[in-house]
Design an enzyme around this catalytic site. Structure first.
Site, PDB file in Angstrom:
ATOM      1  N   ARG A 153       0.861  -1.182   0.000  1.00 35.26           N
ATOM      2  CA  ARG A 153       0.000   0.000   0.000  1.00 35.26           C
ATOM      3  C   ARG A 153       0.901   1.236   0.000  1.00 35.26           C
ATOM      4  O   ARG A 153       1.657   1.453   0.946  1.00 35.26           O
ATOM      5  CB  ARG A 153      -0.904   0.003   1.239  1.00 35.26           C
ATOM      6  CG  ARG A 153      -1.708   1.277   1.363  1.00 35.26           C
ATOM      7  CD  ARG A 153      -2.597   1.308   2.604  1.00 35.26           C
ATOM      8  NE  ARG A 153      -3.295   2.568   2.625  1.00 35.26           N
ATOM      9  CZ  ARG A 153      -3.304   3.433   3.640  1.00 35.26           C
ATOM     10  NH1 ARG A 153      -2.677   3.142   4.762  1.00 35.26           N
ATOM     11  NH2 ARG A 153      -3.946   4.574   3.547  1.00 35.26           N
ATOM     12  N   HIS A 155      -2.998  10.887   0.596  1.00 27.07           N
ATOM     13  CA  HIS A 155      -2.443  10.679   1.945  1.00 27.07           C
ATOM     14  C   HIS A 155      -1.753  11.988   2.354  1.00 27.07           C
ATOM     15  O   HIS A 155      -0.556  12.028   2.613  1.00 27.07           O
ATOM     16  CB  HIS A 155      -1.498   9.482   1.955  1.00 27.07           C
ATOM     17  CG  HIS A 155      -1.266   8.882   3.317  1.00 27.07           C
ATOM     18  ND1 HIS A 155      -1.404   7.540   3.583  1.00 27.07           N
ATOM     19  CD2 HIS A 155      -0.899   9.444   4.503  1.00 27.07           C
ATOM     20  CE1 HIS A 155      -1.119   7.293   4.855  1.00 27.07           C
ATOM     21  NE2 HIS A 155      -0.807   8.440   5.442  1.00 27.07           N
ATOM     22  N   GLU A 189      -7.673   8.511   6.170  1.00 29.05           N
ATOM     23  CA  GLU A 189      -7.984   9.148   7.449  1.00 29.05           C
ATOM     24  C   GLU A 189      -8.543  10.569   7.324  1.00 29.05           C
ATOM     25  O   GLU A 189      -7.895  11.550   7.700  1.00 29.05           O
ATOM     26  CB  GLU A 189      -6.732   9.172   8.348  1.00 29.05           C
ATOM     27  CG  GLU A 189      -6.197   7.785   8.660  1.00 29.05           C
ATOM     28  CD  GLU A 189      -5.123   7.803   9.752  1.00 29.05           C
ATOM     29  OE1 GLU A 189      -4.684   8.887  10.158  1.00 29.05           O
ATOM     30  OE2 GLU A 189      -4.739   6.711  10.202  1.00 29.05           O
ATOM     31  N   ASN A 205      -7.435   1.877   9.973  1.00 25.10           N
ATOM     32  CA  ASN A 205      -6.132   2.106  10.602  1.00 25.10           C
ATOM     33  C   ASN A 205      -6.345   2.106  12.108  1.00 25.10           C
ATOM     34  O   ASN A 205      -7.098   2.933  12.633  1.00 25.10           O
ATOM     35  CB  ASN A 205      -5.544   3.460  10.185  1.00 25.10           C
ATOM     36  CG  ASN A 205      -5.173   3.505   8.709  1.00 25.10           C
ATOM     37  OD1 ASN A 205      -5.229   2.486   8.019  1.00 25.10           O
ATOM     38  ND2 ASN A 205      -4.774   4.678   8.232  1.00 25.10           N
ATOM     39  N   TYR A 262      -4.441   1.882  15.989  1.00 23.95           N
ATOM     40  CA  TYR A 262      -3.189   1.965  16.743  1.00 23.95           C
ATOM     41  C   TYR A 262      -3.322   1.769  18.248  1.00 23.95           C
ATOM     42  O   TYR A 262      -2.429   1.280  18.888  1.00 23.95           O
ATOM     43  CB  TYR A 262      -2.500   3.319  16.479  1.00 23.95           C
ATOM     44  CG  TYR A 262      -1.897   3.397  15.097  1.00 23.95           C
ATOM     45  CD1 TYR A 262      -0.647   2.842  14.842  1.00 23.95           C
ATOM     46  CD2 TYR A 262      -2.590   3.988  14.046  1.00 23.95           C
ATOM     47  CE1 TYR A 262      -0.092   2.883  13.571  1.00 23.95           C
ATOM     48  CE2 TYR A 262      -2.038   4.030  12.763  1.00 23.95           C
ATOM     49  CZ  TYR A 262      -0.782   3.485  12.534  1.00 23.95           C
ATOM     50  OH  TYR A 262      -0.238   3.509  11.282  1.00 23.95           O
ATOM     51  N   GLU A 304      -3.511  -0.010   8.158  1.00 30.70           N
ATOM     52  CA  GLU A 304      -2.348   0.394   8.960  1.00 30.70           C
ATOM     53  C   GLU A 304      -2.496  -0.158  10.366  1.00 30.70           C
ATOM     54  O   GLU A 304      -3.580  -0.088  10.958  1.00 30.70           O
ATOM     55  CB  GLU A 304      -2.240   1.918   9.096  1.00 30.70           C
ATOM     56  CG  GLU A 304      -1.791   2.638   7.859  1.00 30.70           C
ATOM     57  CD  GLU A 304      -1.688   4.152   8.077  1.00 30.70           C
ATOM     58  OE1 GLU A 304      -1.445   4.592   9.219  1.00 30.70           O
ATOM     59  OE2 GLU A 304      -1.878   4.871   7.088  1.00 30.70           O
TER      60      GLU A 304
END
Ligand code: FCB
Length: 447
Positions: free
Chosen positions: A81, A125, A170, A296, A298, A354
């Site tokens: 990606r 991005h 995002e 994504n 985290y 991600e």
């Protein structure tokens, strides 16, 4: 969660990938006709980026991509990606096309395919051409039209070979870190501008979908959202309301329009006159069905009621494992996010686009990086993915963030997320222990 001794095998078609983004790795900022992006400008704003770091050289991936792709092939990564730098394709944001920029992505894609690595291309991005920001940026509806034009050009050129497209990465970060908190480019602090920017990123996504499909037959298209796990500090109604509020603002604000065709009433109410202007037909475009959604993930965030804080929301920092970003290591949160998406929304298939961790890595005298903590982070989060799949979540693949240490936005080069170490003086690549491990997992389809 599975015990250490248990072997976790993923579905046979599970996709093992690695992710990067153009501004964070490419460098070659002034080469081959690339225009200026809002991040080039932001890096030159005193105090905006740690150490005044810039993307001028980054990992020099623009020149070293064959080496980076070869590394992926060697360790057994099946999908890559990456994102396309809009300012390389249309340097002024609108108008003239830069053929050298198109040629670069041609070479990149051909090289990937030659090595049997499937390209997943992200169109946006965060490196907006600066002239578009000068004309108002994402709060300006004309930026949507410029994005569609850019999308048309790049997907027409690569669409015969790239069959997986992510429109926007995002949108929450684009809109709210960029236009409300101002800690990301373009560094603006204006809530009304931010919500309008958010609306336009969603609109850009929805309107881009049919263009991509027209240019790339059989293409699979999706958007990537940042979805973390938010929990109240206690069962009190006041604490629960803060978690609900933050989930609304960070997650439902994007999920509801995409999958339900409306903004959540509680967030609209909270925004009041800062709510975005929506035109007729916008939700119809935003709800255009897609082939997948990127997640994504985290960390976990714990909120509590605290009248002294903005919006009455404070944060708790329990004992636990934290990464160099000060993000809590919380794999259960990923499982919770995935099962929640399935429960609350009519979601398409999912990809983790991600997931990863920054640690203070050290290149030891043996020439290696023994990043046990990163390996443990990945292991925990992959186990969470496995458990979610077992329970029927349509999760189809996982992209580790990141293939390379890189420019971590406002943190400059001070945060290392790579499974590959970069020496920023020599630009030498060294696969970390976690990368070696991840490659084995990809090859064995489990661990
Ligand atoms: C995400 C970004 C990505 C990277 C990671 C750590 O928000 O999409 O570029 O910076 O965080």
């Amino acid at each position: 969660m599975a015990s250490k001794s248990q072997k976790l095998t993923f579905p046979a078609d599970f996709l093992w990938g690695a992710a990067t983004a153009s501004f964070q790795i490419e460098g070659a900022a002034n080469e081959d006709g690339r225009g200026t992006s809002i991040w080039d400008t932001f890096c030159r704003t005193p105090g905006a980026v740690v150490n005044g770091d810039t993307g001028d050289v980054a990992c020099d991936h623009y020149h070293r991509y064959p080496e980076d792709i070869e590394l992926m092939r060697q360790i057994g990564i099946k999908a890559y990606r990456f994102s396309i730098a809009w300012p390389r394709i249309i340097p002024e944001g609108t108008g003239a096309i830069n053929s050298a920029g198109l040629d670069f992505y041609d070479r990149l894609v051909d090289n990937l395919l030659a090595k049997e690595i499937t390209p997943y291309a992200t169109l946006y991005h965060w490196d907006l051409p600066q002239p578009l920001q000068d004309a108002g940026g994402w709060p300006n509806r004309a930026t949507v039209d410029a994005f569609l034009k850019y999308t048309d050009i790049i997907t027409y050129r690569l669409g015969d070979r790239v069959k997986n497209w992510i429109t926007i990465n995002e949108p929450w970060v684009v809109a709210f870190l960029g236009y409300w908190l101002g800690v990301h480019a373009p560094g603006i602090k204006d809530m009304a501008a931010a919500t309008q920017a958010a609306h336009h990123t969603l609109l850009a996504h929805g309107q881009a979908v049919p263009i991509i499909r027209a240019n790339s037959s059989g293409a699979r298209v999706g958007i990537t959202l940042d979805i973390n796990w938010i929990e109240p500090a206690s069962d009190s109604d006041a604490d629960k309301a803060t978690a609900e509020g933050m989930d609304g603002f960070n997650h439902r604000w994007f999920l509801d329009p995409l999958y339900k065709g409306e903004y959540p009433a509680d967030v609209l109410n909270f925004l009041g006159e800062n709510a975005p202007k929506v035109q007729e037909g916008d939700f119809k475009a935003i709800t255009t069905p897609t082939d997948f959604m990127g997640v994504n993930y985290y960390r976990r965030t714990i909120t509590k009621h605290d009248p002294a804080q903005p919006g009455g929301t404070g944060f708790e920092h329990p004992e636990g494992e934290y990464t160099a970003m000060d993000w809590e290591v919380y794999p259960l949160g990923l499982y919770n996010v995935l099962t929640r998406l399935k429960r609350d929304y009519a979601i398409p298939p999912l990809y983790i686009t991600e997931n990863g961790a920054a640690y203070e890595d050290e290149l030891t005298p043996d020439g290696q990086v023994h990043d046990d903590k990163r390996q443990a982070y990945l292991e925990g989060h992959l186990a969470a993915c496995h458990r979610a799949i077992q329970e029927g979540v349509p999760l189809k693949g996982y992209f580790v963030w990141s293939l390379l240490d890189n420019f971590e936005w406002a943190f400059g080069y001070t945060r290392r997320f790579g499974i590959t170490h970069i020496d920023y003086t020599t630009l030498k690549r060294t696969l970390k222990q976690s990368g070696e491990w991840y490659g084995k997992v990809a090859q064995a389809n489990g661990f």
